[in-house]
Each structure stands twice: as structure tokens, then as C-alpha cells.
Design an enzyme around this catalytic site. Structure first.
Site: not given
Length: 262
Positions: A16, A19, A93, A146, A159, A162-163
């Protein structure tokens, strides 16, 4: 912070990399003299990134990787092995983010989300740390998670799941790789507007800033400095940890102008 050439010549893989956080981390390592493997599905953005003057004297590999495809992940690992034999540092990342109601989410969309956010970091860590072990390299792995790993909002379920799983994967790999001197940690960056993937209104950004105790969004030095620290000798006794760099936002509910002090 200057690490006195500690990272000079080190081989660093960053997914990533095109980004907002990936590019900041890449620039931080380039500034320390590291050699970089920059991975992203947006090859045009990678080429744009390396035109930055900061990369003028940096040795790098650019790899277009589709992290939702195991064959593409395997190709990235093969390129790294061919060019470097093994990396010293892996930064997982890359991640997908879009608002999605779980009850309406098609199974295929769920699978793609988890493939990028969880399975790809698993595969990259598994395969690249095997190369570290073969080369007797006391490497470092950093997973970018995150604040969403610690709390969830409606629409942010996939999200957050997953994190949170990636945070636990960090701890599991830390235990398994400790005998080989390979450390695995995670960094949870704070809110940073400017992503080309998630366009945010000015009103949304203002409201987010109001919820951050230190009163600002995450800048280009914040998360990268945390990553550099965790990869450095100064953090030699740290593994399986998460370093939250979010201005206090995940500490608890916060309301500005609460009347306590100035």
C-alpha cells in the site's frame, strides 16, 4: 529522529505504498537510507511516488501487487527473494476501507475485504519471515491497524473485524517468531484526511478533529516515526505490542470545551 544510519542498506517491504500512510512511511525509510520494495495495485501512483526528490538516492523495487490474489502475493515474495534473498523489515500497510452494512454485504465482497486486509498480511508474513529465518536475519514486521480495531461503528463492521483480527495475528506471529529473533508489532495511526480512496467532506473532517483530544489530525511524521522506532534497536525488547498514535482518540469519549482547564 536520526537513527545514526541504523536503517542504511536495510531492505524494507511496504505494501500500500502509494496510499497516504504508505507513502509517508516509505519517505521516512528513504530518508534513513533504506532500500525499498514499494508494493501497490496502483502502479501509476507508485511511479509518481518515486519521482519525489526524497527517493533520488534510494534503491527500490516497484511491484504492482493485487493483494486479493494469492498468486500476485506469491509473485511479490518471489521477486523479493530473487533481488534481496530476504528482507529485513516488512510493513503490512495496505488495506481496503469502504462503509458497508454487514447484513447487506455479499459473500464475495466479504472475501475480497478479508483477502486484502487479513489474508495478504498473513501470507506475506509467513513467506517473508521464512526468508528471514533462512538468512538468520533478526527482522521486524509491522502491521498497520487502526483505532477501528478497538471500537466499531455501523457501516464500519468489516473494517473493524479485519483490523481487530490483524491485531491478534500480530500477537500470534510475535509468539511464533520470537525464537528466531524476529519481532512483530502493530501501529494504529490516527485519523488522516487526504486519502484518494475515501473522499471526506470538510464537515466530516472538522467533526473528527473535535473528537481528537490533542486537537489535530495525524501528520506525515506521526505514524512513520512510530514505525521507525518499533523497527529500531531502541525497541529490541518489544514484540506483540500495538502502539496507538492517534492523539488520544481511542482513549475514550472526548468532547472539546468540556470546561476542565485551559
Amino acid at each position: 529522529m536520526n537513527y545514526d544510519q541504523e536503517f542504511a542498506g536495510k531492505h524494507v517491504v511496504i505494501t500500500g505504498a502509494a496510499g497516504i500512510f504508505g507513502s509517508w512511511i516509505a519517505k521516512a525509510f528513504a530518508g534513513q537510507g533504506a532500500s525499498l520494495c514499494l508494493s501497490d495495485i496502483r502502479e501509476d501512483k507508485l511511479k509518481e511516488l518515486i519521482r519525489d526528490p526524497l527517493f533520488k538516492n534510494t534503491e527500490f523495487i516497484v511491484h504492482r501487487t493485487d493483494l486479493s490474489e494469492p498468486n500476485s502475493v506469491a509473485d511479490l515474495c518471489a521477486v523479493i527473494e530473487k533481488e534481496w534473498s530476504a528482507p529485513d523489515i516488512l510493513i503490512n500497510n495496505a488495506g481496503l476501507y469502504h462503509r458497508q452494512i454487514l447484513m447487506d454485504m455479499p459473500p464475495r465482497a466479504w472475501e475480497e475485504f478479508m483477502a486484502v486486509n487479513l489474508t495478504a498480511p498473513f501470507l506475506l508474513t509467513q513467506n517473508l519471515t521464512k526468508l528471514m529465518i533462512q538468512g538468520k536475519i533478526p527482522g521486524s514486521v509491522i502491521n498497520i491497524i487502526s483505532g477501528a480495531a478497538f471500537s466499531v461503528q455501523v457501516g464500519g463492521g468489516p473494517y473493524s473485524v479485519s483490523k481487530a483480527a490483524l491485531a491478534m495475528l500480530t500477537r500470534a506471529f510475535a509468539l511464533e517468531l520470537a525464537p528466531h529473533g524476529i519481532r512483530v508489532n502493530s501501529v494504529a495511526p490516527g485519523f488522516a484526511p487526504g486519502s484518494e480512496v475515501s473522499h471526506l467532506t470538510d464537515d466530516y473532517v472538522s467533526k473528527m478533529v473535535e473528537s481528537i483530544p490533542l486537537g489535530r489530525t495525524s501528520g506525515p511524521e506521526d505514524a512513520p516515526q512510530a514505525v521507525l522506532f518499533l523497527c529500531s534497536a531502541a525497541a529490541a525488547f518489544i514484540t506483540g505490542a500495538t502502539l496507538t498514535v492517534d492523539g488520544g482518540r481511542t482513549a475514550g469519549t472526548y468532547k472539546r470545551n468540556h470546561g476542565l482547564g485551559k
